[in-house]
Each structure stands twice: as structure tokens, then as C-alpha cells.
Design a protein around this motif. Structure first.
Motif, mmCIF file in Angstrom:
data_model
loop_
_atom_site.group_PDB
_atom_site.id
_atom_site.type_symbol
_atom_site.label_atom_id
_atom_site.label_comp_id
_atom_site.label_asym_id
_atom_site.label_seq_id
_atom_site.Cartn_x
_atom_site.Cartn_y
_atom_site.Cartn_z
ATOM 1 N N ALA A 36 0.816 -1.210 0.000
ATOM 2 C CA ALA A 36 0.000 0.000 0.000
ATOM 3 C C ALA A 36 0.851 1.262 0.000
ATOM 4 O O ALA A 36 0.404 2.311 -0.490
ATOM 5 N N SER A 37 2.067 1.191 0.546
ATOM 6 C CA SER A 37 2.928 2.367 0.611
ATOM 7 C C SER A 37 3.895 2.468 -0.562
ATOM 8 O O SER A 37 4.674 3.422 -0.640
ATOM 9 N N ASP A 38 3.861 1.495 -1.453
ATOM 10 C CA ASP A 38 4.771 1.492 -2.604
ATOM 11 C C ASP A 38 4.193 2.366 -3.718
ATOM 12 O O ASP A 38 3.100 2.091 -4.214
ATOM 13 N N PRO A 39 4.905 3.427 -4.152
ATOM 14 C CA PRO A 39 4.364 4.293 -5.211
ATOM 15 C C PRO A 39 4.159 3.567 -6.536
ATOM 16 O O PRO A 39 3.265 3.923 -7.310
ATOM 17 N N VAL A 40 4.979 2.557 -6.810
ATOM 18 C CA VAL A 40 4.796 1.780 -8.043
ATOM 19 C C VAL A 40 3.493 1.002 -7.984
ATOM 20 O O VAL A 40 2.754 0.909 -8.983
ATOM 21 N N PHE A 41 3.174 0.457 -6.802
ATOM 22 C CA PHE A 41 1.895 -0.232 -6.642
ATOM 23 C C PHE A 41 0.727 0.730 -6.837
ATOM 24 O O PHE A 41 -0.271 0.388 -7.483
ATOM 25 N N VAL A 42 0.831 1.927 -6.272
ATOM 26 C CA VAL A 42 -0.246 2.913 -6.427
ATOM 27 C C VAL A 42 -0.458 3.234 -7.903
ATOM 28 O O VAL A 42 -1.599 3.294 -8.392
ATOM 29 N N THR A 43 0.638 3.441 -8.629
ATOM 30 C CA THR A 43 0.524 3.687 -10.069
ATOM 31 C C THR A 43 -0.122 2.506 -10.778
ATOM 32 O O THR A 43 -0.983 2.683 -11.655
#
Length: 259
Positions: free
Chosen positions: A24-31
Motif C-alpha cells: 500500500a505504501s509502494d508508489p509503483v503499486f499505487v501507479t
């Protein structure tokens, strides 16, 4: 596996919800999550709008069986092949830029740049899947009795009114099934994005979706494999598929129409 840290070999180490928190805190996951939602809702809306439009246009057209075959053809080709072909069409020396240059445009856009790449991928996904849903909707429209359309014509109905009050209500059960299928299918799109750039490795992270994020965690080009994180992403995809399927069935629920 999603509650453990594991590199694919050796013993697993219990991690609780650490994989989910880190995900949840990974920016790549958010993207990747945002890109998946764009595919699910943005491309889905475009696919069904185009499919409905083609169904209306082709319903009484001569040679519609041949046109239906042409529209369906991209779905017969493996997604890997279509992804590679789509990438070649839009590269700097591809057919698209050649045609644009022939029309007098001296400086065509860089379609495979970070600014445009994801938009081109979404366009390719739409082209790849539109044919399937068009064929299904046309088959549903073909089973509607012709006398209902004749009655609508006698009442002075426009083509839009024919579709709105005759075609759509009488094939609503098929439409609802198609939307459920799309909800599941959109969350699993993988190979088209993977091979689109034709680099042989992972594409730019700005175009990843959840499926590609999971794959990259399990089989990274550098670093240690994180099968726990990959499994956590897979579990999220499963939950999203279940939630969107239930919501779609609930929102699209209608009383059966007899004819």
C-alpha cells in the motif's frame, strides 16, 4: 504465501500483514492500481460504447456477417502477437508515423514516450477486446423478433429509440453478463502490456497494472524475488474481481423481459 516473506527457495518467514502494508505504501503499486482502474472503467466504457454503436450500425446492414468476422479477428490472435504488432505500429518508424508524415506532419508525436505510452496501450486494449463484445451483443440482438422492430417503425421510432426501448431491454441479460466478464478480464490483462515495448524485459513502470506488478515482484530483472508481495497482489486482484462482479450483478439486476 501472502503472509510470508519468501524468495522462491528455502524456508518461508512469517510476516503477517507486512506485505500488504508495504504494498500500500509502494508508489509503483499505487501507479499500477490507478492504471488498472483506468483499464477497468475507462477502457470498459469505451469498449461498450463502441460495441453498442457497432451493433446499431450493423444490425440491418448487408454483409454484416463478414464485417462481424473482421471485427472479431483481433480476438483470434494471441494477445502477445497483438501487443508486439501494436508496438511496431506506433514506434518512431512505424506505420502510424509513416501515414502521418505522408499527410504533411513533419514532427509526429513520440507515441512510445512516457507521456503517450499508456494511452496507446489503452487504445490497443480497447481495439483487442471490442470485437468480442460486439459479436456477443450482435448475437443477442439477432434473437429479438423482427416484428417488434416493425412495430417500432410504424410508431415512428428513431434508430436511437429502437435501440433504447427495444434492443437494449431485450438483451439486457446478455449485457450484464458481458460487463461481469469484462470486470474479471480487465483485472487480468498482462501479456499485452508486457510485450508492447518489444524490449524483451519489463516495460516502463508508469504503464504497469496490478498483474504486471505481481509478476515483477516474483520475477524481478534485478534484486531478490518477493513471492510474498506477488501473492499479496494476487489476493488483491482476486478480491477486486469478486467485489466488482457482485457490484455489477447488483447494479445491473433487472426483471426479466418476456417477448
Amino acid at each position: 504465501m501472502s503472509f510470508n516473506e519468501w524468495a522462491g527457495a528455502g524456508p518461508m518467514t512469517f510476516a503477517g500483514f507486512a506485505n500488504y502494508a508495504r504494498m500500500a505504501s509502494d508508489p509503483v503499486f499505487v501507479t499500477s492500481f490507478v492504471n488498472t482502474m483506468w483499464t477497468l472503467f475507462g477502457v470498459g466504457a469505451a469498449v461498450f460504447v463502441v460495441s453498442f454503436a457497432l451493433t446499431m450500425l450493423l444490425q440491418n446492414m448487408l454483409g454484416r456477417k463478414f464485417i462481424r468476422l473482421v471485427i472479431f479477428f483481433p480476438s483470434l490472435v494471441p494477445g502477445v502477437v497483438v501487443g508486439i504488432l501494436w508496438g511496431f505500429l506506433f514506434n518512431a518508424d512505424g506505420l502510424v508515423n509513416t501515414v502521418i508524415g505522408g499527410l504533411g506532419v513533419d514532427d509526429p508525436p513520440g507515441w512510445l514516450s512516457q507521456e503517450h505510452m499508456f494511452k496507446i496501450i489503452l487504445l490497443g486494449i480497447m481495439w483487442l477486446h471490442t470485437g468480442v463484445y460486439t459479436v456477443i451483443l450482435m448475437a443477442a440482438a439477432d434473437r429479438i423478433p423482427r416484428d417488434l422492430y416493425e412495430a417500432a417503425d410504424l410508431a415512428g421510432a428513431t434508430p436511437w429509440q429502437r435501440f433504447r426501448y427495444v434492443t437494449l431491454p431485450l438483451m439486457w441479460d446478455v449485457v450484464s453478463v458481458c460487463i461481469v466478464l469484462w470486470c474479471v478480464q480487465a483485472l487480468k490483462i498482462f501479456e499485452f502490456i508486457l510485450v508492447f515495448t518489444g524490449t524483451g524485459g519489463l516495460p516502463d513502470r508508469g504503464v504497469w497494472n496490478l498483474a504486471l506488478f505481481s509478476y515483477a515482484e516474483a520475477f524481478p530483472t534485478d534484486g531478490t524475488p518477493a513471492f510474498g508481495m506477488a501473492a499479496a497482489t494476487g489476493m488483491l486482484i482476486l478480491v477486486l474481481a469478486m467485489v466488482f462482479t457482485v457490484l455489477a450483478r447488483w447494479v445491473l439486476r433487472r426483471d426479466d423481459v418476456q417477448y
